[in-house]
Design an enzyme around this catalytic site. Structure first.
Site, PDB file in Angstrom:
ATOM      1  N   GLY A 104      10.285  31.393  81.485  1.00 30.37           N
ATOM      2  CA  GLY A 104       8.988  31.745  82.059  1.00 30.37           C
ATOM      3  C   GLY A 104       9.091  32.747  83.181  1.00 30.37           C
ATOM      4  O   GLY A 104       8.338  32.702  84.153  1.00 30.37           O
ATOM      5  N   GLY A 106       8.572  36.059  83.201  1.00 35.17           N
ATOM      6  CA  GLY A 106       7.709  37.231  83.204  1.00 35.17           C
ATOM      7  C   GLY A 106       8.447  38.515  82.923  1.00 35.17           C
ATOM      8  O   GLY A 106       7.909  39.612  83.133  1.00 35.17           O
ATOM      9  N   LEU A 107       9.686  38.421  82.444  1.00 33.05           N
ATOM     10  CA  LEU A 107      10.513  39.593  82.170  1.00 33.05           C
ATOM     11  C   LEU A 107      10.560  39.950  80.690  1.00 33.05           C
ATOM     12  O   LEU A 107      11.352  40.797  80.282  1.00 33.05           O
ATOM     13  CB  LEU A 107      11.935  39.365  82.692  1.00 33.05           C
ATOM     14  CG  LEU A 107      12.061  39.086  84.190  1.00 33.05           C
ATOM     15  CD1 LEU A 107      13.519  38.798  84.560  1.00 33.05           C
ATOM     16  CD2 LEU A 107      11.525  40.248  85.023  1.00 33.05           C
ATOM     17  N   GLY A 108       9.713  39.307  79.880  1.00 30.85           N
ATOM     18  CA  GLY A 108       9.687  39.608  78.451  1.00 30.85           C
ATOM     19  C   GLY A 108      10.867  39.039  77.702  1.00 30.85           C
ATOM     20  O   GLY A 108      11.340  39.632  76.723  1.00 30.85           O
ATOM     21  N   SER A 110      11.248  36.321  75.705  1.00 26.04           N
ATOM     22  CA  SER A 110      11.066  35.927  74.304  1.00 26.04           C
ATOM     23  C   SER A 110      11.024  37.149  73.399  1.00 26.04           C
ATOM     24  O   SER A 110      11.572  37.136  72.289  1.00 26.04           O
ATOM     25  CB  SER A 110       9.793  35.093  74.140  1.00 26.04           C
ATOM     26  OG  SER A 110       8.639  35.851  74.450  1.00 26.04           O
ATOM     27  N   ASP A 154       6.959  44.725  75.723  1.00 25.11           N
ATOM     28  CA  ASP A 154       8.209  43.985  75.903  1.00 25.11           C
ATOM     29  C   ASP A 154       9.210  44.285  74.793  1.00 25.11           C
ATOM     30  O   ASP A 154      10.405  44.503  75.045  1.00 25.11           O
ATOM     31  CB  ASP A 154       7.933  42.485  75.941  1.00 25.11           C
ATOM     32  CG  ASP A 154       7.063  42.074  77.110  1.00 25.11           C
ATOM     33  OD1 ASP A 154       6.807  42.922  77.988  1.00 25.11           O
ATOM     34  OD2 ASP A 154       6.630  40.908  77.135  1.00 25.11           O
TER      35      ASP A 154
END
Length: 342
Positions: A104, A106-108, A110, A154
């Site tokens: 989680g 926020g750095l892409g 997934s 992303d």
């Protein structure tokens, strides 16, 4: 023979959210992001018995099936299963994944994992995919196969690497690598501070709220998205010109727009870390990705980045050291018998 791959995560400097439909398709979006040397990895071991074994080294979760066709979406390693399905992989294999970035963040992460998995699986196939094709397929895995709301920046960042200006609309994304000087890269690496707030967030929940606000023509949301698109253009210009002092106010403006999108984009923990950073030498900053927690990035006053780092660490933040990745998705092979790498 083992096939390995890695793909970097990204920091979005400006314009994030404008790559997300329906805004991107209706009005066009623009994003500036850069990839960092924090990676997602996939290791693929072919098997002769036709069986499939998937494992996440981060969560110590396993999935086993007699064949690829027996795999079902059930909330466990579904992104990997989707890649196997879309690429129509046949035959047995073991696939192990892991990520450097916290969950989680926020750095892409997934999206980068999807790119890494596709890169490894595609190495088994005769028809190789381009970086843009890998990114597009990774996006479809999330949106079409798994029903996860999100944009396209992303996956493109993870596949391409480097510093990019990305444009979105009712057409395939347009990517423009920014040929910044070595000095600009060095200064960014020195003066940017990346801090994990310790608060994991579900980006899909926030994205759906913002999408709904845009569809309802909420004035603050619509104005914020349009302003962030323009800020991405300005960040592109300041990077190309090497005028990095202009970056701080642009980050501040982008953060103000992020907060205007929806109340869930920020919270008390995030606000506290911003206050700490700004009191100790941060000139401007923003939340990475959808916000609501995850990572925060700050551009610091010259030679005060250590003050910012130490203050954030003392306040409970986790500092993530990084350099800028310039390569994007990479794949390689390892001979299990001899250990030779190529």
């Amino acid at each position: 023979m083992i096939i390995r791959s890695r793909a970097p995560v990204r920091i979005d400097l400006a314009g994030g959210w404008t790559d997300v439909p329906p805004f991107a398709e209706r009005e066009g979006g623009a994003v500036v992001n850069l990839t960092i040397n924090r990676y997602t990895y996939a290791s693929l071991h072919p098997r002769s018995d036709g069986a499939v074994r998937l494992r996440s080294a981060d969560y110590n979760t396993y999935v086993e099936a007699e064949t690829v066709r027996r795999l079902e979406y059930d909330g466990t390693l579904d992104l990997v299963k989707a890649a196997l399905k879309r690429l129509q992989i046949e035959g047995g294999l073991e696939l192990i994944t892991r990520a450097d970035a916290p969950p989680g963040s926020g750095l892409g992460t997934s999206a980068a994992l999807g790119v890494a998995v596709i890169g490894a699986l595609n190495a088994l196939q005769a028809e190789r995919l381009s970086a843009h094709e890998v990114a597009a397929l990774a996006n479809r895995l999330e949106v079409e196969e798994l029903g996860i709301a999100g944009g396209k920046q992303d996956q493109l960042a993870a596949a391409l690497g480097g510093i990019n200006y990305l444009e979105f609309g009712d057409h395939p994304p347009i990517s423009s690598p920014l040929p910044v000087s070595a000095g600009v890269i060095n200064e960014l690496e020195k003066r940017l501070v990346l801090c994990y707030s310790g608060v994991s967030r579900l980006s899909g929940d926030i994205i759906q709220r913002v999408q709904q606000a845009y569809l309802q023509n909420e004035p603050r949301t619509c104005a914020a998205l349009r302003t962030m698109r323009e800020l991405a253009r300005q960040v592109k210009s300041c990077l190309l010109a090497g005028e990095l002092e202009a970056l701080a106010p642009l980050l501040r403006d982008n953060w103000a727009c992020q907060q205007a999108l929806h109340p869930s984009v920020t919270n008390a923990d995030v606000a506290r870390l911003f206050a700490v950073a700004e009191a100790n030498g941060a000139l401007g900053g923003k939340a990475c990705g959808a916000g609501g927690g995850g990572c925060l990035v700050f551009f610091c006053e010259a030679d005060r980045e250590r003050d910012v780092r130490e203050a954030l660490r003392a306040a409970g933040g986790q500092i993530i050291d990084f350099n800028i990745d310039r390569f994007g998705l990479q794949t390689w092979r390892v001979d299990e018998t001899t250990g030779r790498v190529w």
